[in-house]
Design a protein around this motif. Structure first.
Motif, PDB file in Angstrom:
ATOM      1  N   GLN A 124     -78.873 116.176  -5.274  1.00 22.68           N
ATOM      2  CA  GLN A 124     -80.092 116.925  -4.493  1.00 22.68           C
ATOM      3  C   GLN A 124     -79.470 117.756  -3.498  1.00 22.68           C
ATOM      4  O   GLN A 124     -79.046 118.714  -2.851  1.00 22.68           O
ATOM      5  CB  GLN A 124     -81.678 116.898  -4.683  1.00 22.68           C
ATOM      6  CG  GLN A 124     -82.211 118.379  -3.790  1.00 22.68           C
ATOM      7  CD  GLN A 124     -83.676 117.668  -4.042  1.00 22.68           C
ATOM      8  OE1 GLN A 124     -84.454 117.538  -4.712  1.00 22.68           O
ATOM      9  NE2 GLN A 124     -84.338 118.129  -2.594  1.00 22.68           N
ATOM     10  N   LYS A 158     -86.115 109.823  -4.995  1.00 25.21           N
ATOM     11  CA  LYS A 158     -85.793 109.825  -6.439  1.00 25.21           C
ATOM     12  C   LYS A 158     -84.512 109.658  -6.885  1.00 25.21           C
ATOM     13  O   LYS A 158     -83.880 109.133  -7.636  1.00 25.21           O
ATOM     14  CB  LYS A 158     -85.042 111.600  -6.267  1.00 25.21           C
ATOM     15  CG  LYS A 158     -86.316 113.310  -6.082  1.00 25.21           C
ATOM     16  CD  LYS A 158     -85.921 114.324  -6.247  1.00 25.21           C
ATOM     17  CE  LYS A 158     -87.097 115.313  -6.162  1.00 25.21           C
ATOM     18  NZ  LYS A 158     -86.162 117.048  -6.275  1.00 25.21           N
ATOM     19  N   ASN A 159     -84.162 108.517  -6.337  1.00 24.41           N
ATOM     20  CA  ASN A 159     -82.620 108.028  -6.248  1.00 24.41           C
ATOM     21  C   ASN A 159     -83.448 106.521  -6.272  1.00 24.41           C
ATOM     22  O   ASN A 159     -84.030 106.017  -5.549  1.00 24.41           O
ATOM     23  CB  ASN A 159     -82.028 107.203  -4.564  1.00 24.41           C
ATOM     24  CG  ASN A 159     -80.399 108.857  -4.171  1.00 24.41           C
ATOM     25  OD1 ASN A 159     -80.763 109.703  -5.113  1.00 24.41           O
ATOM     26  ND2 ASN A 159     -80.823 108.386  -2.901  1.00 24.41           N
ATOM     27  N   LYS A 160     -82.991 106.233  -7.681  1.00 22.36           N
ATOM     28  CA  LYS A 160     -83.179 104.685  -7.754  1.00 22.36           C
ATOM     29  C   LYS A 160     -82.792 103.448  -7.608  1.00 22.36           C
ATOM     30  O   LYS A 160     -81.262 103.637  -7.768  1.00 22.36           O
ATOM     31  CB  LYS A 160     -83.237 104.315  -9.586  1.00 22.36           C
ATOM     32  CG  LYS A 160     -84.505 105.822 -10.297  1.00 22.36           C
ATOM     33  CD  LYS A 160     -83.878 106.004 -11.900  1.00 22.36           C
ATOM     34  CE  LYS A 160     -84.876 106.866 -12.271  1.00 22.36           C
ATOM     35  NZ  LYS A 160     -85.212 106.941 -13.991  1.00 22.36           N
ATOM     36  N   GLU A 176     -83.589  97.333 -13.858  1.00 23.57           N
ATOM     37  CA  GLU A 176     -83.214  97.528 -13.075  1.00 23.57           C
ATOM     38  C   GLU A 176     -82.165  97.043 -12.457  1.00 23.57           C
ATOM     39  O   GLU A 176     -81.880  96.138 -11.523  1.00 23.57           O
ATOM     40  CB  GLU A 176     -84.257  97.547 -11.876  1.00 23.57           C
ATOM     41  CG  GLU A 176     -85.390  98.523 -12.485  1.00 23.57           C
ATOM     42  CD  GLU A 176     -86.555  98.919 -10.978  1.00 23.57           C
ATOM     43  OE1 GLU A 176     -86.190  98.427 -10.083  1.00 23.57           O
ATOM     44  OE2 GLU A 176     -87.652  99.477 -11.504  1.00 23.57           O
ATOM     45  N   PRO A 225     -75.203 104.964 -11.969  1.00 14.48           N
ATOM     46  CA  PRO A 225     -75.221 106.311 -13.109  1.00 14.48           C
ATOM     47  C   PRO A 225     -75.923 107.080 -12.573  1.00 14.48           C
ATOM     48  O   PRO A 225     -77.094 106.709 -11.724  1.00 14.48           O
ATOM     49  CB  PRO A 225     -76.797 105.500 -14.185  1.00 14.48           C
ATOM     50  CG  PRO A 225     -76.128 104.016 -14.693  1.00 14.48           C
ATOM     51  CD  PRO A 225     -75.729 103.328 -12.314  1.00 14.48           C
ATOM     52  N   VAL A 226     -75.581 108.113 -13.494  1.00 16.80           N
ATOM     53  CA  VAL A 226     -76.034 109.661 -12.412  1.00 16.80           C
ATOM     54  C   VAL A 226     -77.398 109.527 -12.557  1.00 16.80           C
ATOM     55  O   VAL A 226     -78.035 110.274 -11.628  1.00 16.80           O
ATOM     56  CB  VAL A 226     -75.389 110.810 -13.037  1.00 16.80           C
ATOM     57  CG1 VAL A 226     -75.684 110.669 -14.601  1.00 16.80           C
ATOM     58  CG2 VAL A 226     -75.431 112.045 -12.804  1.00 16.80           C
ATOM     59  N   ASP A 227     -78.525 109.023 -13.394  1.00 20.91           N
ATOM     60  CA  ASP A 227     -79.657 109.745 -13.811  1.00 20.91           C
ATOM     61  C   ASP A 227     -80.744 108.537 -12.327  1.00 20.91           C
ATOM     62  O   ASP A 227     -81.537 108.615 -12.119  1.00 20.91           O
ATOM     63  CB  ASP A 227     -80.056 109.113 -15.218  1.00 20.91           C
ATOM     64  CG  ASP A 227     -80.660 107.753 -15.166  1.00 20.91           C
ATOM     65  OD1 ASP A 227     -79.884 107.242 -14.948  1.00 20.91           O
ATOM     66  OD2 ASP A 227     -80.685 107.303 -16.152  1.00 20.91           O
ATOM     67  N   GLN A 228     -79.781 107.271 -12.085  1.00 19.59           N
ATOM     68  CA  GLN A 228     -80.537 107.018 -10.596  1.00 19.59           C
ATOM     69  C   GLN A 228     -79.820 107.421  -9.458  1.00 19.59           C
ATOM     70  O   GLN A 228     -79.851 107.075  -8.365  1.00 19.59           O
ATOM     71  CB  GLN A 228     -79.684 105.797 -10.609  1.00 19.59           C
ATOM     72  CG  GLN A 228     -79.771 104.689 -11.803  1.00 19.59           C
ATOM     73  CD  GLN A 228     -80.174 103.491 -11.972  1.00 19.59           C
ATOM     74  OE1 GLN A 228     -79.174 102.975 -10.702  1.00 19.59           O
ATOM     75  NE2 GLN A 228     -79.261 102.916 -13.104  1.00 19.59           N
ATOM     76  N   THR A 229     -79.316 108.439  -9.244  1.00 18.81           N
ATOM     77  CA  THR A 229     -78.718 109.137  -8.075  1.00 18.81           C
ATOM     78  C   THR A 229     -78.773 110.696  -7.262  1.00 18.81           C
ATOM     79  O   THR A 229     -78.865 111.149  -6.757  1.00 18.81           O
ATOM     80  CB  THR A 229     -77.155 108.824  -7.943  1.00 18.81           C
ATOM     81  OG1 THR A 229     -76.749 110.486  -8.733  1.00 18.81           O
ATOM     82  CG2 THR A 229     -76.213 107.773  -8.164  1.00 18.81           C
ATOM     83  N   SER A 230     -80.126 110.834  -8.090  1.00 15.91           N
ATOM     84  CA  SER A 230     -80.315 112.169  -7.847  1.00 15.91           C
ATOM     85  C   SER A 230     -81.463 112.536  -7.088  1.00 15.91           C
ATOM     86  O   SER A 230     -80.946 113.864  -6.390  1.00 15.91           O
ATOM     87  CB  SER A 230     -82.096 112.465  -9.390  1.00 15.91           C
ATOM     88  OG  SER A 230     -82.565 112.207  -9.286  1.00 15.91           O
ATOM     89  N   ASN A 284     -77.037  97.004 -12.921  1.00 17.98           N
ATOM     90  CA  ASN A 284     -76.416  97.932 -13.153  1.00 17.98           C
ATOM     91  C   ASN A 284     -75.491  96.724 -13.475  1.00 17.98           C
ATOM     92  O   ASN A 284     -75.058  95.894 -12.344  1.00 17.98           O
ATOM     93  CB  ASN A 284     -76.084  98.769 -12.311  1.00 17.98           C
ATOM     94  CG  ASN A 284     -77.369 100.080 -12.083  1.00 17.98           C
ATOM     95  OD1 ASN A 284     -78.158 100.460 -13.307  1.00 17.98           O
ATOM     96  ND2 ASN A 284     -77.441 100.765 -10.861  1.00 17.98           N
TER      97      ASN A 284
END
Length: 957
Positions: free
Chosen positions: A544, A73-75, A406, A535-540, A408
């Motif tokens: 978790q 889940k981590n990008k 991809e 970014p937070v959407d890359q660290t889900s 940052n």
């Protein structure tokens, strides 16, 4: 019965004693069952009435499948964010043979130098590399992170200031925001004013004691600070520089342009970003500050035979000795990561490091030229690795296109920051240029990158170009092939005793199993490769893991919420006290500044209280080692108007479950204070009781003790804090990543979640143990401790015990009587090395004693081997007591015995070589040889050598 539904339990691998062994031990203790023992050891009034509500335990295979799904889940995008964190290439020979090797990560802090010469040498190499690269005489063996290192420098320079009325710390505006955040936190208790202003001579007013410079600056620019430093020194103002370690391979080191202290992060030397850590910070300074420098210093001395030897020097500065007078509360360092960084310097050598730095700088110059060809305004005229591109109204479009590829970048006020690192390639530059070209409506082929390579100028001002050599010692110029490097790493590893060899029975330190399955995900790219400000959407995946770990630890501790920001136990103590401080201030009671601390407390407790600006009042202990409740009540009532808190360890530092703990908490609350519980001894609480149930308001957890993160030779650690509901609003926030509310205190560590990557280890431990397994582990730890107590108490008096004669998970063996025949507790510690064991904790919390903690991970066979060793040593002491052997010339006084000594041609000692080397039969099968004889401590302090000396230099010293 069918085995169709059989599943192997991880707890059976984690806990040492087999079922039949446990029953033998229980019989030896005279009890029928483990539960009966727990009833005798743990007071009924504090025992939980329900089981831990945790998910069902996973098998190792099921856990690895789950953690893989979380990792996915981590990008992991290509990071050019910079801001103090960079992608790296970890040399495989270091990753496999150090980071992933229990021979390196399971060692304890090198207090017993004779069996720690390998990691001491690696740490000395680290100090040498830091001294060389920063241009200063002395460096320590690592701190926690860059921001806290800067805060430590501020406090050291404040304490040593010549103008005692000066209280302003001048800070460049061009500093990383996380560093400024931590500085603000640490300044508050001492009334230090952080003044953010340009570093100009005109701003050097009389109220300033020191100035802080970021080098290169946070925006990447390079400035010559020689004139500013000279002007500051003329006004008795000292200079602290935060240096990028890779850049100073090309830039004039700060020590050469006037810095008094240089701090920073060694992460760029082969340590993954890991979503913020762990990374070894460095701290270098002038010789004049050697007795003020925080943290550990490795020094050169000699052993009893005059051979080269290493030790931790100037230990009298440490918090466990100085307590509330300590210059720092630091306990854990980042030893394992410093060791990795030092091996990185050894492997690459001076030319290799220069080549890497030059390639980074050349690629940055190439990107600069390409972007300007595309028509962009690149703002930085000088730089090492960071560009700032003005994109004005195109930020949104550029960010979207970068994410599509991809990538940052760092975005701030219409400016795009791009920081390159050692992993950046020519092809990466092409990709970046392609993104920027698209925003301009151009084809990236319009920019002929290859033709520009030979047209690059200089981005470093002539006056800032480094001319001095570095890493000149032969160690950094001898091991550049993998074969040589592998052998060098292994030669040092062989000098160190670790959990690979035997149990490490250190009281209060909990050296338990660090299971391989727990360690595996640590080096996966999806955990190691994330920038902490991604970014937070890359660290889900990380979110978790952190959220689930928060829920589990909250259940275990009985608290409402955890903060994972503190990256050591001492940082957790400090954070907890600052949260309590903020709570009192919110109620208009900022005058509450008295902290009650029992006389038996860990040295970090009074040191942390002092760092938090509190006045320490010591509470007596009774003859049984318990808190004197009458004295506590009297002092709580005496200071009721100003009572801030009580710091208490439970079970006590004496290894006892105090019966009166609930009453103690109530007394503090009745007098307006809060209860801070030191979680060092949580290994005896988990599943049986909890800080929240007992009545504490905040507690830190040493994840590197109770929850299986390895000690790594002295670090890393994690010290998250749990708090009751009324303290939740005050948990630490972070300047870059918002993680708390408006009332949250400012940051205590550089990264939002501290050393986040090692949270994977504790997550694994809890996931595979489950509530039942964790509770059984606690019970087993108590069983193992009481078994050792029962076997040894007729040979060594055990100082303290509970109401039923039981100890908790550790005990104190009294060795003070042996002084009458000249035998010191240190002699016993050194003799244990001959038996293949690391000594228990020496002279803490009572001078002249050994504090023993076996943990639940040790088998009965290993416990018996340890007990047999101590019983044999007791018989050796008895021979001295009986006058059969001289008090000064005996096997204990000469311990430890090296192979060189035992195999020497001459032997004139009053005992045999056999007794010296093989006093018990098991040693003939499995012998660990100390690599040096007894180390000369006083020589090392008198003549401090804290970088790798040449043979000539050492001979002169």
């Amino acid at each position: 019965m069918s085995n169709v539904f059989y599943q192997e339990k991880f707890q059976d691998r984690h806990n040492g004693p087999r079922a039949e062994e446990a029953q033998e031990m229980l019989s030896y203790l005279g009890v029928q069952s483990l539960d009966q023992l727990i009833e005798q050891a743990v007071p009924s009034q504090i025992r939980l009435k329900k089981s831990l509500a945790l998910p069902k335990a996973l098998s190792e295979k099921a856990y690895l499948a789950k953690i893989q799904r979380i990792a996915d889940k981590n990008k992991v995008f290509k990071s050019y964010i910079g801001q103090g964190y960079y992608d790296v290439t970890v040399p495989a020979v270091i990753q496999r043979n150090v980071l992933e090797n229990p021979g390196w990560y399971t060692q304890y802090t090198p207090y017993q130098a004779e069996i720690a010469q390998g990691r001491l040498q690696a740490l000395l190499n680290f100090q040498t590399a830091i001294s060389d690269l920063t241009g200063l005489e002395i460096a320590n063996a690592s701190l926690l992170d860059e921001a806290t290192a800067a805060a430590e420098a501020m406090f050291m320079l404040y304490s040593a200031r010549k103008n005692k009325t000066a209280n302003v710390f001048l800070v460049t505006p061009n500093i990383y925001p996380q560093t400024l955040d931590v500085l603000q936190t640490r300044a508050v208790p001492f009334g230090v004013e952080i003044r953010v202003a340009d570093l100009e001579e005109a701003n050097l007013t009389e109220d300033i004691f020191a100035a802080l410079i970021q080098y290169p600056a946070a925006d990447g620019t390079i400035t010559d600070y020689a004139a500013f430093s000279e002007a500051a020194h003329d006004k008795n103002i000292t200079i602290c520089a935060i240096a990028d370690l890779m850049s100073v391979a090309l830039l004039t080191p700060p020590g050469e342009w006037g810095a008094d202290v240089v701090v920073g992060n060694s992460q760029r030397f082969g340590v993954p970003m890991g979503f913020g850590g762990p990374h070894a910070a460095f701290f270098a300074t002038k010789e004049a500050y050697k007795r003020n420098i925080p943290g550990r210093i490795i020094g050169v001395t000699s052993d009893a035979s005059g051979n080269y030897a290493l030790r931790m020097a100037l230990q009298t500065r440490e918090q466990h000795i100085r307590r509330d007078k300590a210059s720092s509360n630091i306990c854990t360092a980042q030893a394992l990561l410093a060791i990795m960084a030092s091996f990185y310097a050894v492997y690459h050598g001076p030319q290799g490091i220069k080549d890497i730095a030059t390639r980074i700088n050349d690629l940055t110059k190439l990107l600069d030229k390409a972007l300007q060809e595309l028509g962009y305004d690149q703002i930085n005229e000088t730089y090492f690795d960071t560009l700032r591109i003005a994109v004005d109204d195109h930020v949104g479009a550029l960010k979207a296109e970068a994410l599509n590829n991809e990538l940052n970048f760092f975005y701030h006020d219409g400016i795009v920051g791009i920081s390159l690192d050692e992993t950046t390639t020519f092809e990466d530059i092409e990709t970046i240029v392609k993104v920027f070209a698209k925003i301009k409506g151009k084809s990236w082929n319009d920019v002929e990158l290859r033709s520009m390579v030979d047209q690059l100028g200089s981005s470093i001002p002539a006056e800032a170009v480094r001319t001095s050599p570095y890493l000149t010692h032969p160690i950094f110029n001898s091991y550049h092939s993998e074969s040589e490097m592998l052998r060098y790493i292994k030669s040092l590893e062989a000098k160190d005793l670790s959990l690979c060899h035997s149990m490490i029975p250190l009281g209060s330190c909990t050296m338990k199993l660090n299971a391989t399955t727990e360690m595996l995900p640590l080096t996966w790219a999806h955990f190691g490769g994330l920038h902490p400000f991604a970014p937070v959407d890359q660290t889900s995946g990380y979110m978790q893991l952190i959220n689930e770990l928060n829920d589990w630890l909250s259940e275990i501790t009985g608290f409402a919420k955890m903060s994972f920001q503190p990256n050591s136990g001492a940082q957790g103590e400090y954070a907890g006290l600052m949260v309590i401080r903020a709570y009192h201030e919110s109620r208009g009671e900022e005058h509450r500044n008295v902290c009650l601390i029992p006389a038996s407390a860990h040295g970090t407790n009074p040191a942390s209280a002092s760092m938090a600006g509190l006045k320490v009042v010591v509470v007596k202990c009774d003859a049984y080692g318990n808190i004197d409740v009458a004295d506590l009540r009297a002092k709580a009532e005496e200071h009721a108007a100003n009572l801030n808190s009580l710091m208490v360890t439970y079970p006590s530092t004496h290894g006892v479950f105090e019966e009166s703990i609930i009453e103690i908490c109530e007394i503090i609350h009745q007098n307006g204070g809060q209860v801070y519980m030191d979680g060092a001894n949580m290994n005896a609480q988990v599943g049986l009781t909890s800080p929240g149930f007992i009545g504490a308001d905040v507690c830190h957890l040493n994840l590197h003790k109770t929850f299986c993160i390895p000690h790594g030779g002295g670090g890393p650690g994690m010290g998250p804090i749990g708090v009751a509901a009324h303290l939740v609003p005050f948990l630490p926030n972070h300047e870059v990543v918002e993680i708390s509310g408006e009332q949250g205190i400012s940051a205590v560590s550089a990264a939002p979640f501290g050393s986040a990557s090692i949270l994977t280890i504790s997550y694994a431990y809890i996931a595979m143990m489950g509530g039942e397994g964790l509770t059984d582990a606690t019970k087993t730890a108590i069983l193992n401790a009481n078994y050792i107590k029962a076997r040894l108490e007729s040979y060594y008096p055990v100082l303290y015990a509970g109401a039923n004669g039981r100890c908790a998970h550790e005990m104190i063996l009294d060795c003070r009587a042996f002084k009458s025949v000249g035998i010191e507790v240190g002699d016993i510690a050194k003799r244990l090395m001959d038996y293949g064991f690391h000594a228990p904790t020496v002279s803490f919390p009572v001078a002249g004693t050994l504090m023993v903690e076996p943990t639940e991970s040790e088998s009965k066979a290993e416990l018996d081997r340890f007990c047999d060793a101590l019983i044999a040593i007791r018989s050796e002491i008895a021979a001295v007591e009986a006058g059969e052997i001289d008090q000064k010339d005996n096997v204990l006084k000469h311990a430890p015995h090296t192979a060189e000594i035992v195999s020497a041609d001459e032997w004139n000692r009053p005992y045999t070589r056999q007794i010296a080397a093989y006093p018990l039969p098991y040693l003939k099968v499995n012998k660990f040889w100390p690599s040096v004889g007894r180390v000369n401590d006083s020589q090392g302090d008198r003549t401090l050598i804290c970088s790798c000396p040449s043979i000539e230099e050492y001979a002169e010293a």
